[in-house]
Design a protein around this motif. Structure first.
Motif, mmCIF file in Angstrom:
data_model
loop_
_atom_site.group_PDB
_atom_site.id
_atom_site.type_symbol
_atom_site.label_atom_id
_atom_site.label_comp_id
_atom_site.label_asym_id
_atom_site.label_seq_id
_atom_site.Cartn_x
_atom_site.Cartn_y
_atom_site.Cartn_z
ATOM 1 N N THR A 1 93.290 79.845 9.711
ATOM 2 C CA THR A 1 94.326 78.909 10.181
ATOM 3 C C THR A 1 95.445 79.388 9.072
ATOM 4 O O THR A 1 96.550 79.433 9.490
ATOM 5 C CB THR A 1 94.068 77.550 10.240
ATOM 6 N N GLY B 1 81.400 73.634 13.321
ATOM 7 C CA GLY B 1 80.745 73.422 11.708
ATOM 8 C C GLY B 1 80.642 72.465 11.374
ATOM 9 O O GLY B 1 79.860 72.008 10.467
ATOM 10 N N LEU B 2 81.185 71.296 12.068
ATOM 11 C CA LEU B 2 81.025 69.820 11.776
ATOM 12 C C LEU B 2 79.761 69.368 12.554
ATOM 13 O O LEU B 2 79.604 68.153 12.506
ATOM 14 C CB LEU B 2 82.243 69.193 11.922
ATOM 15 N N ALA C 1 87.374 78.722 9.876
ATOM 16 C CA ALA C 1 88.530 78.277 10.783
ATOM 17 C C ALA C 1 89.738 77.740 9.915
ATOM 18 O O ALA C 1 91.014 78.078 10.035
ATOM 19 C CB ALA C 1 88.104 76.987 11.623
ATOM 20 N N LEU C 2 89.341 77.014 9.026
ATOM 21 C CA LEU C 2 90.255 76.595 8.030
ATOM 22 C C LEU C 2 91.035 77.687 7.314
ATOM 23 O O LEU C 2 92.425 77.801 7.229
ATOM 24 C CB LEU C 2 89.758 75.506 7.167
ATOM 25 N N PHE D 1 85.790 75.154 14.190
ATOM 26 C CA PHE D 1 85.980 74.032 13.186
ATOM 27 C C PHE D 1 85.113 72.898 13.546
ATOM 28 O O PHE D 1 84.239 72.250 12.700
ATOM 29 C CB PHE D 1 87.148 73.525 13.276
ATOM 30 N N LEU D 2 84.968 72.303 14.932
ATOM 31 C CA LEU D 2 84.336 71.203 15.273
ATOM 32 C C LEU D 2 82.902 71.721 15.453
ATOM 33 O O LEU D 2 81.798 70.840 14.956
ATOM 34 C CB LEU D 2 84.941 70.729 16.618
ATOM 35 N N HIS E 1 79.707 79.591 8.384
ATOM 36 C CA HIS E 1 80.332 78.932 7.706
ATOM 37 C C HIS E 1 81.821 78.920 8.583
ATOM 38 O O HIS E 1 82.697 79.251 8.402
ATOM 39 C CB HIS E 1 81.049 79.566 6.260
ATOM 40 N N LEU E 2 81.536 78.162 9.740
ATOM 41 C CA LEU E 2 82.581 78.047 10.627
ATOM 42 C C LEU E 2 83.682 77.021 10.468
ATOM 43 O O LEU E 2 84.830 77.419 10.649
ATOM 44 C CB LEU E 2 81.993 77.475 12.181
ATOM 45 N N THR E 3 83.353 76.010 9.875
ATOM 46 C CA THR E 3 84.495 75.011 9.640
ATOM 47 C C THR E 3 85.272 75.790 8.497
ATOM 48 O O THR E 3 86.687 75.912 8.493
ATOM 49 C CB THR E 3 83.707 73.494 9.132
ATOM 50 N N ALA E 4 84.775 76.238 7.373
ATOM 51 C CA ALA E 4 85.425 76.836 6.272
ATOM 52 C C ALA E 4 86.133 78.194 6.975
ATOM 53 O O ALA E 4 87.405 78.253 6.580
ATOM 54 C CB ALA E 4 84.602 77.274 5.444
#
Length: 207
Positions: free
Chosen positions: A66, A171-172, A62-63, A168-169, A57-60
């Motif tokens: 942060t 994960g997208l 990273a958010l 984040f990127l 869950h890279l995007t989650a």
């Protein structure tokens, strides 16, 4: 409180402080001190990095990380609004827990690469973790000897921005961005260590 005093953070801090002031005022009003804020931020970062990144869950991740990284600014806001200001203990705690948080982020990414069978990128990310720790240690050790070691390409804010944006990127679905980010950080961190060693060497030769 202690902060990494780079140009990037100097530019971002006034705006972020204004945004975080209402939350800081609410926490200070409830008797929550800056040390507690520092500890919460670190705990949140560690748990998020070691749970979300290894599961992909890279995007989650990273958010969420942060958000908790912003506690590095919030503790200073709470200290100011609580009328306590900074303290020697608070500065030590902040700096020490920063290292724990940073290590957890890269450890989480290492576990992500290991889970995916990418041993090369796991090794590169391990270099990021070790070299990043050395960057901070070189500065602290130099200051302990009465010298300075503020030079370098990749201080803490730069390392965090690159790692979290790349995660984040990735994960997208942006291809190769995480690998590129880790390679960039590994090289930049090693260069930074070398720059600080050279800087201290020249200062020591002059004393």
């Amino acid at each position: 409180m202690a902060y990494d005093r780079t140009a990037m953070l100097k530019l971002l801090r006034p705006a972020m402080t204004r945004i975080l002031t209402p939350l800081g005022r609410a926490l200070a009003g409830r008797g929550i001190g800056p040390d507690a804020v520092t500890a919460i931020g670190t705990l949140g970062t560690v748990v998020s990095a070691l749970l979300l990144f290894p599961l992909g869950h890279l995007t989650a991740g990273a958010l969420v990380i942060t958000v908790f990284v912003l506690f590095d600014l919030l503790d200073g806001v709470v200290a100011r609004l609580g009328g306590k200001g900074g303290s020697t203990w608070g500065a030590f705690l902040d700096s020490t827990l920063d290292r724990v948080a940073d290590a957890s982020i890269f450890a989480g990414l290492i576990l992500y690469f290991v889970a995916g069978g990418d041993t090369l990128m796991a090794a590169v990310t391990l270099v990021c973790l070790v070299a990043g720790a050395m960057v901070s240690y070189a500065k602290a050790r130099a200051e302990g000897l009465g010298l300075t070691a503020d030079v370098g390409l990749a201080e803490r804010p730069e390392r965090l921005v690159v790692a979290l944006v790349a995660a984040f990127l990735a994960g997208l679905g942006v291809p190769y961005v995480l690998a590129a980010g880790m390679w960039l950080l590994a090289v930049a961190s090693l260069i930074t260590v070398a720059q600080r060693v050279v800087a201290v060497y020249h200062q020591a030769r002059e004393t």
